[in-house]
Design a protein around this motif. Sequence first.
Motif, PDB file in Angstrom:
ATOM      1  N   TYR A  40      69.751  29.607  24.185  1.00 22.92           N
ATOM      2  CA  TYR A  40      70.265  30.293  25.008  1.00 22.92           C
ATOM      3  C   TYR A  40      69.265  31.556  25.423  1.00 22.92           C
ATOM      4  CZ  TYR A  40      74.162  32.872  27.079  1.00 22.92           C
ATOM      5  OH  TYR A  40      74.733  33.574  28.099  1.00 22.92           O
ATOM      6  N   LEU A  41      68.629  31.912  24.308  1.00 22.74           N
ATOM      7  CA  LEU A  41      67.634  33.246  24.614  1.00 22.74           C
ATOM      8  C   LEU A  41      66.563  32.677  25.639  1.00 22.74           C
ATOM      9  CD1 LEU A  41      67.439  34.610  21.066  1.00 22.74           C
ATOM     10  CD2 LEU A  41      68.012  35.852  22.984  1.00 22.74           C
ATOM     11  N   GLU A  42      66.123  31.478  25.283  1.00 20.14           N
ATOM     12  CA  GLU A  42      64.949  31.056  26.248  1.00 20.14           C
ATOM     13  C   GLU A  42      65.542  30.462  27.690  1.00 20.14           C
ATOM     14  OE1 GLU A  42      61.281  27.770  26.257  1.00 20.14           O
ATOM     15  OE2 GLU A  42      62.717  27.959  24.694  1.00 20.14           O
ATOM     16  N   GLN A  49      61.503  32.928  20.649  1.00 21.05           N
ATOM     17  CA  GLN A  49      61.177  33.307  19.254  1.00 21.05           C
ATOM     18  C   GLN A  49      61.757  32.482  18.300  1.00 21.05           C
ATOM     19  OE1 GLN A  49      63.325  37.201  20.476  1.00 21.05           O
ATOM     20  NE2 GLN A  49      64.953  36.572  18.884  1.00 21.05           N
ATOM     21  N   ASP A  50      61.316  32.667  17.038  1.00 21.82           N
ATOM     22  CA  ASP A  50      61.571  31.794  16.021  1.00 21.82           C
ATOM     23  C   ASP A  50      62.777  32.169  15.214  1.00 21.82           C
ATOM     24  OD1 ASP A  50      59.216  30.505  16.247  1.00 21.82           O
ATOM     25  OD2 ASP A  50      58.270  31.926  15.210  1.00 21.82           O
ATOM     26  N   HIS A 126      70.885  39.786  24.624  1.00 19.50           N
ATOM     27  CA  HIS A 126      69.598  39.739  23.857  1.00 19.50           C
ATOM     28  C   HIS A 126      69.577  41.263  23.235  1.00 19.50           C
ATOM     29  CE1 HIS A 126      67.476  42.341  26.762  1.00 19.50           C
ATOM     30  NE2 HIS A 126      68.364  41.721  27.519  1.00 19.50           N
ATOM     31  N   CYS A 127      70.211  42.019  23.685  1.00 18.28           N
ATOM     32  CA  CYS A 127      70.268  43.641  23.135  1.00 18.28           C
ATOM     33  C   CYS A 127      71.601  44.306  22.974  1.00 18.28           C
ATOM     34  CB  CYS A 127      69.507  44.302  24.410  1.00 18.28           C
ATOM     35  SG  CYS A 127      70.359  44.627  25.756  1.00 18.28           S
ATOM     36  N   ALA A 128      72.538  43.490  22.920  1.00 18.35           N
ATOM     37  CA  ALA A 128      73.913  43.946  22.830  1.00 18.35           C
ATOM     38  C   ALA A 128      74.697  43.658  21.369  1.00 18.35           C
ATOM     39  CB  ALA A 128      74.855  43.555  24.111  1.00 18.35           C
ATOM     40  N   ILE A 129      75.333  44.674  20.943  1.00 20.78           N
ATOM     41  CA  ILE A 129      76.141  44.229  19.661  1.00 20.78           C
ATOM     42  C   ILE A 129      77.754  44.491  20.673  1.00 20.78           C
ATOM     43  CG2 ILE A 129      77.186  45.076  17.516  1.00 20.78           C
ATOM     44  CD1 ILE A 129      74.587  46.363  16.996  1.00 20.78           C
ATOM     45  N   TRP A 181      68.572  43.970  31.876  1.00 19.14           N
ATOM     46  CA  TRP A 181      69.330  43.030  32.264  1.00 19.14           C
ATOM     47  C   TRP A 181      68.079  41.576  32.508  1.00 19.14           C
ATOM     48  CZ3 TRP A 181      74.152  41.405  33.439  1.00 19.14           C
ATOM     49  CH2 TRP A 181      74.212  40.163  34.257  1.00 19.14           C
ATOM     50  N   LEU A 182      68.350  40.570  32.013  1.00 21.90           N
ATOM     51  CA  LEU A 182      67.495  39.315  31.738  1.00 21.90           C
ATOM     52  C   LEU A 182      67.872  38.050  32.411  1.00 21.90           C
ATOM     53  CD1 LEU A 182      65.543  39.885  28.582  1.00 21.90           C
ATOM     54  CD2 LEU A 182      64.946  40.823  30.733  1.00 21.90           C
ATOM     55  N   GLU A 183      69.311  38.121  32.947  1.00 19.41           N
ATOM     56  CA  GLU A 183      69.808  36.711  33.278  1.00 19.41           C
ATOM     57  C   GLU A 183      69.179  35.998  34.298  1.00 19.41           C
ATOM     58  OE1 GLU A 183      71.673  33.602  33.290  1.00 19.41           O
ATOM     59  OE2 GLU A 183      72.645  35.091  31.810  1.00 19.41           O
ATOM     60  N   LYS A 184      68.594  34.779  34.277  1.00 17.50           N
ATOM     61  CA  LYS A 184      67.793  34.183  34.989  1.00 17.50           C
ATOM     62  C   LYS A 184      68.743  33.159  35.853  1.00 17.50           C
ATOM     63  CE  LYS A 184      64.410  32.036  32.943  1.00 17.50           C
ATOM     64  NZ  LYS A 184      63.145  32.554  33.363  1.00 17.50           N
ATOM     65  N   ASP A 185      70.116  32.963  35.476  1.00 17.50           N
ATOM     66  CA  ASP A 185      71.225  32.249  36.485  1.00 17.50           C
ATOM     67  C   ASP A 185      71.756  33.199  37.294  1.00 17.50           C
ATOM     68  OD1 ASP A 185      73.073  30.527  37.752  1.00 17.50           O
ATOM     69  OD2 ASP A 185      73.428  29.505  35.880  1.00 17.50           O
ATOM     70  N   ASN A 186      71.539  33.434  38.473  1.00 19.81           N
ATOM     71  CA  ASN A 186      72.121  34.374  39.457  1.00 19.81           C
ATOM     72  C   ASN A 186      73.438  33.918  39.973  1.00 19.81           C
ATOM     73  OD1 ASN A 186      69.860  36.167  39.798  1.00 19.81           O
ATOM     74  ND2 ASN A 186      68.967  34.831  41.381  1.00 19.81           N
TER      75      ASN A 186
END
Length: 219
Positions: A40-42, A49-50, A126-129, A181-186
């Motif tokens: 999901y991150l990728e 990342q590992d 990726h940055c939210a709790i 904001w990093l979402e790749k799917d618009n």
Amino acid sequence: MKKIYLLLLLISIVACKEDLKIIDKPIEFGELREQLTLEYLESHYGIVQDAPIITPKMVVIHWTAIPTLEKSFGAFVNTKIGSHRTKINTASQLNVSSQFLVDLDGTIYRLMPENFMARHVIGLNHCAIGIENVGGTESTPLTEKQLEANIWLVTYLKKKYDIDYVIGHYEYTNFENHDLWLEKDNGYRTLKTDPRKDFLMKIKSATKELGFKEVPVKE
């Protein structure tokens, strides 16, 4: 009257803070969930990342819209998302989740390590709790005990991590042009109303001295 209410609420929180604690109630987080999280991150954020670790920069407040703790927990516990979640299951087989779940009586449960990625907010996982609150329906509204617990938990997280924002789930699209904001799917968006503005504003007002940044204005 609003200032008096918030003052009384803060006094109540201080008075009962020794009673508030975090109880671990872990969801499944084995090799498969780790693999799906890394995928999901990728695929959604371009992050390779590992380990499924995040650097928390915000706290997102939610409701489950489910009336009980066990049924709410049941929505998150499995690794793979259910086939009934048709609006979001095509984006990933990773189940929705959250780092915390707050019961109607204010009991705080930690469902997974705080700095592991949970799937709870598009574009920002990726940055939210995430803090999920049991209920949120007309028949099971969020409670004062949950409000107290959320304020306590937000304060705890701010002291532990370099948190910049506390937001409601309904505010997430305000970050679409933000560096976080990093979402790749618009085309991947859902409409949210949780946890309702009045509940969120009480949390923000009670934690104002913690210096959170203002949520960006949506263009």
